[in-house]
Design an enzyme around this catalytic site. Structure first.
Site, PDB file in Angstrom:
ATOM      1  N   GLU A  61       1.036  -1.186  -0.035  1.00 29.92           N
ATOM      2  CA  GLU A  61       0.087  -0.113  -0.087  1.00 29.92           C
ATOM      3  C   GLU A  61       0.676   1.162  -0.101  1.00 29.92           C
ATOM      4  O   GLU A  61       1.877   1.381   0.616  1.00 29.92           O
ATOM      5  CB  GLU A  61      -0.907  -0.038   1.147  1.00 29.92           C
ATOM      6  CG  GLU A  61      -2.066  -1.096   1.399  1.00 29.92           C
ATOM      7  CD  GLU A  61      -2.887  -1.408   0.151  1.00 29.92           C
ATOM      8  OE1 GLU A  61      -2.957  -0.265  -0.553  1.00 29.92           O
ATOM      9  OE2 GLU A  61      -3.553  -2.189   0.017  1.00 29.92           O
ATOM     10  N   PHE A  63       1.486   5.470   0.518  1.00 34.92           N
ATOM     11  CA  PHE A  63       1.455   6.359   1.534  1.00 34.92           C
ATOM     12  C   PHE A  63       0.225   7.081   2.077  1.00 34.92           C
ATOM     13  O   PHE A  63      -0.108   7.013   3.266  1.00 34.92           O
ATOM     14  CB  PHE A  63       2.586   7.699   1.424  1.00 34.92           C
ATOM     15  CG  PHE A  63       2.709   8.499   2.252  1.00 34.92           C
ATOM     16  CD1 PHE A  63       3.464   8.239   3.477  1.00 34.92           C
ATOM     17  CD2 PHE A  63       2.092   9.760   2.501  1.00 34.92           C
ATOM     18  CE1 PHE A  63       3.883   9.107   4.460  1.00 34.92           C
ATOM     19  CE2 PHE A  63       2.353  10.600   3.472  1.00 34.92           C
ATOM     20  CZ  PHE A  63       3.342  10.731   4.363  1.00 34.92           C
ATOM     21  N   ASN A  64      -0.633   7.498   0.918  1.00 36.77           N
ATOM     22  CA  ASN A  64      -1.702   8.116   1.359  1.00 36.77           C
ATOM     23  C   ASN A  64      -2.935   7.247   1.658  1.00 36.77           C
ATOM     24  O   ASN A  64      -4.054   7.294   2.387  1.00 36.77           O
ATOM     25  CB  ASN A  64      -2.376   8.900   0.163  1.00 36.77           C
ATOM     26  CG  ASN A  64      -1.211  10.287   0.233  1.00 36.77           C
ATOM     27  OD1 ASN A  64      -1.385  10.998   1.065  1.00 36.77           O
ATOM     28  ND2 ASN A  64      -0.243  10.128  -1.046  1.00 36.77           N
ATOM     29  N   LEU A 297      -0.741  15.244 -11.169  1.00 36.52           N
ATOM     30  CA  LEU A 297      -0.775  14.473 -12.425  1.00 36.52           C
ATOM     31  C   LEU A 297      -0.106  13.085 -12.134  1.00 36.52           C
ATOM     32  O   LEU A 297       1.095  13.044 -12.245  1.00 36.52           O
ATOM     33  CB  LEU A 297       0.098  15.187 -13.506  1.00 36.52           C
ATOM     34  CG  LEU A 297      -0.059  14.745 -14.942  1.00 36.52           C
ATOM     35  CD1 LEU A 297      -1.470  14.822 -15.510  1.00 36.52           C
ATOM     36  CD2 LEU A 297       0.732  15.791 -15.671  1.00 36.52           C
ATOM     37  N   ARG A 298      -0.971  12.185 -11.929  1.00 38.19           N
ATOM     38  CA  ARG A 298      -0.458  10.940 -11.502  1.00 38.19           C
ATOM     39  C   ARG A 298       0.026  10.049 -12.549  1.00 38.19           C
ATOM     40  O   ARG A 298      -0.879  10.156 -13.615  1.00 38.19           O
ATOM     41  CB  ARG A 298      -1.601  10.141 -10.556  1.00 38.19           C
ATOM     42  CG  ARG A 298      -1.031   8.722 -10.106  1.00 38.19           C
ATOM     43  CD  ARG A 298      -0.297   9.022  -8.891  1.00 38.19           C
ATOM     44  NE  ARG A 298      -0.065   7.669  -7.911  1.00 38.19           N
ATOM     45  CZ  ARG A 298       0.808   6.463  -8.420  1.00 38.19           C
ATOM     46  NH1 ARG A 298       1.521   6.739  -9.175  1.00 38.19           N
ATOM     47  NH2 ARG A 298       0.399   5.609  -7.846  1.00 38.19           N
ATOM     48  N   THR A 394      -5.579   8.206  -4.260  1.00 39.43           N
ATOM     49  CA  THR A 394      -5.568   8.689  -2.956  1.00 39.43           C
ATOM     50  C   THR A 394      -4.668   9.872  -2.815  1.00 39.43           C
ATOM     51  O   THR A 394      -4.926  10.758  -1.604  1.00 39.43           O
ATOM     52  CB  THR A 394      -5.118   7.621  -1.705  1.00 39.43           C
ATOM     53  OG1 THR A 394      -3.870   7.057  -2.108  1.00 39.43           O
ATOM     54  CG2 THR A 394      -6.026   6.218  -1.940  1.00 39.43           C
TER      55      THR A 394
HETATM   56  O1  GFB Z   1       0.193   8.125  -2.004  1.00 41.32           O
HETATM   57  P1  GFB Z   1      -0.308   6.883  -2.989  1.00 41.32           P
HETATM   58  O2  GFB Z   1      -0.933   5.802  -2.123  1.00 41.32           O
HETATM   59  O3  GFB Z   1      -1.338   7.572  -4.018  1.00 41.32           O
HETATM   60  O4  GFB Z   1       0.913   6.392  -3.754  1.00 41.32           O
HETATM   61  P2  GFB Z   1      -2.147   6.789  -5.287  1.00 41.32           P
HETATM   62  C1  GFB Z   1       1.611   7.188  -4.721  1.00 41.32           C
HETATM   63  C2  GFB Z   1       2.851   7.500  -4.409  1.00 41.32           C
HETATM   64  O5  GFB Z   1       3.594   7.908  -5.604  1.00 41.32           O
HETATM   65  C3  GFB Z   1       2.987   8.662  -3.625  1.00 41.32           C
HETATM   66  C4  GFB Z   1       4.547   9.135  -5.266  1.00 41.32           C
HETATM   67  O6  GFB Z   1       2.891   8.446  -1.985  1.00 41.32           O
HETATM   68  C5  GFB Z   1       4.210   9.178  -3.822  1.00 41.32           C
HETATM   69  O7  GFB Z   1       5.420   8.554  -3.159  1.00 41.32           O
HETATM   70  N1  GFB Z   1       3.614   9.920  -6.003  1.00 41.32           N
HETATM   71  C6  GFB Z   1       2.385  10.292  -6.421  1.00 41.32           C
HETATM   72  C7  GFB Z   1       3.917  11.460  -5.946  1.00 41.32           C
HETATM   73  N2  GFB Z   1       2.233  11.483  -6.905  1.00 41.32           N
HETATM   74  C8  GFB Z   1       3.218  12.095  -6.679  1.00 41.32           C
HETATM   75  C9  GFB Z   1       3.451  13.460  -6.753  1.00 41.32           C
HETATM   76  O8  GFB Z   1       2.708  14.389  -7.377  1.00 41.32           O
HETATM   77  N3  GFB Z   1       4.624  14.142  -6.222  1.00 41.32           N
HETATM   78  C10 GFB Z   1       5.319  13.184  -5.603  1.00 41.32           C
HETATM   79  N4  GFB Z   1       6.580  13.883  -5.336  1.00 41.32           N
HETATM   80  N5  GFB Z   1       5.206  11.950  -5.670  1.00 41.32           N
HETATM   81  C11 GFB Z   1      -2.042   4.090  -5.506  1.00 41.32           C
HETATM   82  C12 GFB Z   1      -0.962   3.277  -4.610  1.00 41.32           C
HETATM   83  O9  GFB Z   1      -1.494   5.422  -5.405  1.00 41.32           O
HETATM   84  O10 GFB Z   1      -1.872   3.615  -7.032  1.00 41.32           O
HETATM   85  C13 GFB Z   1      -1.080   1.694  -5.069  1.00 41.32           C
HETATM   86  O11 GFB Z   1      -1.494   3.445  -3.154  1.00 41.32           O
HETATM   87  C14 GFB Z   1      -1.154   1.551  -6.385  1.00 41.32           C
HETATM   88  O12 GFB Z   1      -0.155   1.189  -4.141  1.00 41.32           O
HETATM   89  C15 GFB Z   1      -1.984   2.396  -7.240  1.00 41.32           C
HETATM   90  O13 GFB Z   1       0.094   1.701  -6.568  1.00 41.32           O
HETATM   91  C16 GFB Z   1      -1.745   2.131  -8.778  1.00 41.32           C
HETATM   92  O14 GFB Z   1      -3.395   6.419  -4.669  1.00 41.32           O
HETATM   93  O15 GFB Z   1      -2.140   7.520  -6.275  1.00 41.32           O
END
Ligand code: GFB
Length: 435
Positions: A61, A63-64, A297-298, A394
């Site tokens: 999982e 961070f968010n 922008l993911r 997230t």
């Molecule tokens: O936070 P998070 O659960 O969001 O995971 P999602 C995405 C991680 O990617 C973040 C990096 O915690 C950051 O480490 N990241 C994403 C970013 N967007 C940014 C950004 O704008 N700036 C920076 N500096 N870092 C889900 C994941 O991600 O996506 C699941 O929790 C899975 O495990 C799924 O990978 C596809 O909800 O976007």
């Protein structure tokens, strides 16, 4: 002073002392000052020993989502504290799938790197894992209950739990003396005395009677705590937990400096001055935000995980340009996990407007790691006049919540990028703040 007034004053002082004696007491073993959070007033007949609750989340999982699990666990800790004092031990951060920066040691990261601990403590009593180890004087966790779903799935949702065989390999290994070993956040010396798998279907607080009656250890750990579901999603309690998750000041300061220097954005002018969260109750629309469009922008793994729901870089730029025009803005702040080539491509679609990305110095990166840099991105994006997020991310959701706390108008917050072939896509759910 009149006698009646003097009497009232003395009674008030005594009442205050009594109140403090109930709220703050030192545990004889641990010497830990304990205080319940929120508005709850816990009444204990006698000072009871503090117990500790530790948890962990599925390693895959991000961070968010982990932040969301924290909130569910705080609901449980609040409930436990109605019966006896429990302190939440914060699981150190590390080894996250998305934290890929080479040359960075990203384990054993304390929560204080990312969050403001005094703010967290205004909601529930929390300590860092290392503080717990020091207090305990021994690297021990008394009981571990590995949460898992019931084998065979479910057809009817009902709250139930049962100690059962483990469904999958858990990674917990028992040595000859009977102690259990695991990764334990990278602390090799830590061991557990007892381990069992607990099949579970229920809200976070459903496990409360089990913890109170069926466990006796000082420290109980619940791995796979994402199995616990929110007791109430989006209610006052949810938002109290969320509001208490104030980012660490050192990260906010870096974000604020960037806003000032590149985006002409200051809290005074933007209506986003931060107050102690327990006193902050902004109305929607009170925050104006800085003169820029903020976007999340993911990219990376999202491109295949959410295939069909994301725009191309050109398509995203087109959507941003529309908003720039509508709000008469000239600057764009991009929070993204995209590699630099993709960011440069995105930027190239803008001829007149200025497009910014936060690039951390070596020092910031070393100190605050990938997690800290991501928070700085979230902070800057959250302060924009208009925000556009990525579908079901997230990371975007947490930015939207931050904007709810700051007091932005919904129109400027609950927006997402649409895929290129559907410019009229469904808007994200609006989880509005309640106090
Ligand atoms: O936070 P998070 O659960 O969001 O995971 P999602 C995405 C991680 O990617 C973040 C990096 O915690 C950051 O480490 N990241 C994403 C970013 N967007 C940014 C950004 O704008 N700036 C920076 N500096 N870092 C889900 C994941 O991600 O996506 C699941 O929790 C899975 O495990 C799924 O990978 C596809 O909800 O976007």
């Amino acid at each position: 002073m009149e006698t009646k007034e003097a009497r009232v004053l003395i009674i008030t002082i005594i009442a205050k002392i009594l109140c403090l004696a109930v709220l703050v007491h030192a545990d004889t073993d641990d010497e830990i000052a304990y205080q319940t959070g929120g508005t709850e007033t816990t009444k204990f007949g006698q000072a009871k020993s503090v117990r500790y609750l530790l948890y962990d989340v599925n390693p895959g999982e991000g961070f968010n989502l982990r932040r969301d699990v924290y909130m569910r666990v705080t609901t449980l800790v609040q409930e436990l504290n109605k019966e006896e004092p429990w302190v939440l031990v914060l699981p150190p951060w590390g080894r996250l799938y998305h934290w890929k920066s080479p040359d960075l040691e990203q384990i054993k990261i304390p929560w204080s790197t990312f969050f403001d601990l005094p703010s967290l403590r205004q909601h529930v009593p929390v300590i860092e894992f290392e503080e717990y180890l020091k207090l305990r004087g021994e690297p021990v966790i008394d009981e571990v209950y590995y949460l898992q779903s019931f084998k065979g799935g479910w057809t009817k949702w009902e709250e139930k739990m049962n100690i059962t065989e483990c469904n999958d390999r858990t990674g917990y290994v028992q040595d000859e003396e009977g102690s259990w070993h695991h990764w334990f956040f990278g602390y090799e010396e830590v061991y557990a005395k007892k381990f069992a798998c607990l099949s579970y279907m229920g809200h976070a607080t459903f496990i409360k009677p089990f913890l109170l009656k069926n466990t006796t250890g000082r420290c109980v750990m619940l791995p796979r705590a994402e199995t616990l579901i929110h007791d109430h999603f989006g209610d006052t309690g949810y938002w109290r937990a969320r509001r208490s998750m104030v980012f660490a000041k050192h990260l906010r300061d870096i974000g604020d400096k960037f806003r000032r220097e590149f985006l002409d954005s200051t809290d005074e002018e933007d209506g986003t001055v931060l107050k102690d969260w327990t006193d902050m109750q902004r109305k929607h629309g009170e925050a104006l935000g800085g003169p820029y469009v903020g976007i999340h922008l993911r990219r990376m793994d999202y491109l295949y995980a959410r295939e069909g729901n994301l725009p191309s870089l050109k398509g995203a730029a087109k959507q941003v340009k529309k908003i720039l025009q509508k709000y008469a803005l000239e600057k764009v702040f991009v929070a993204t996990d995209a590699p630099s080539e993709e960011f440069e491509e995105f930027k190239s679609y803008f001829k007149k407007s200025k497009v910014y990305r936060f690039i951390p110095s070596k020092e910031i990166k070393e100190k605050y790691k990938d997690g800290g840099v991501a928070i700085i991105d979230q902070w800057i994006a959250a302060h924009s006049r208009y925000f556009i997020g990525s579908y079901e991310s997230t990371f975007s959701f947490r930015i939207q919540e931050e904007r709810e706390i700051l007091g932005f108008d919904h129109e400027t917050t609950f927006n997402r990028f649409c895929p290129d072939d559907n410019s009229d896509c469904e808007r994200p759910s609006q989880w509005k703040i309640v106090y």
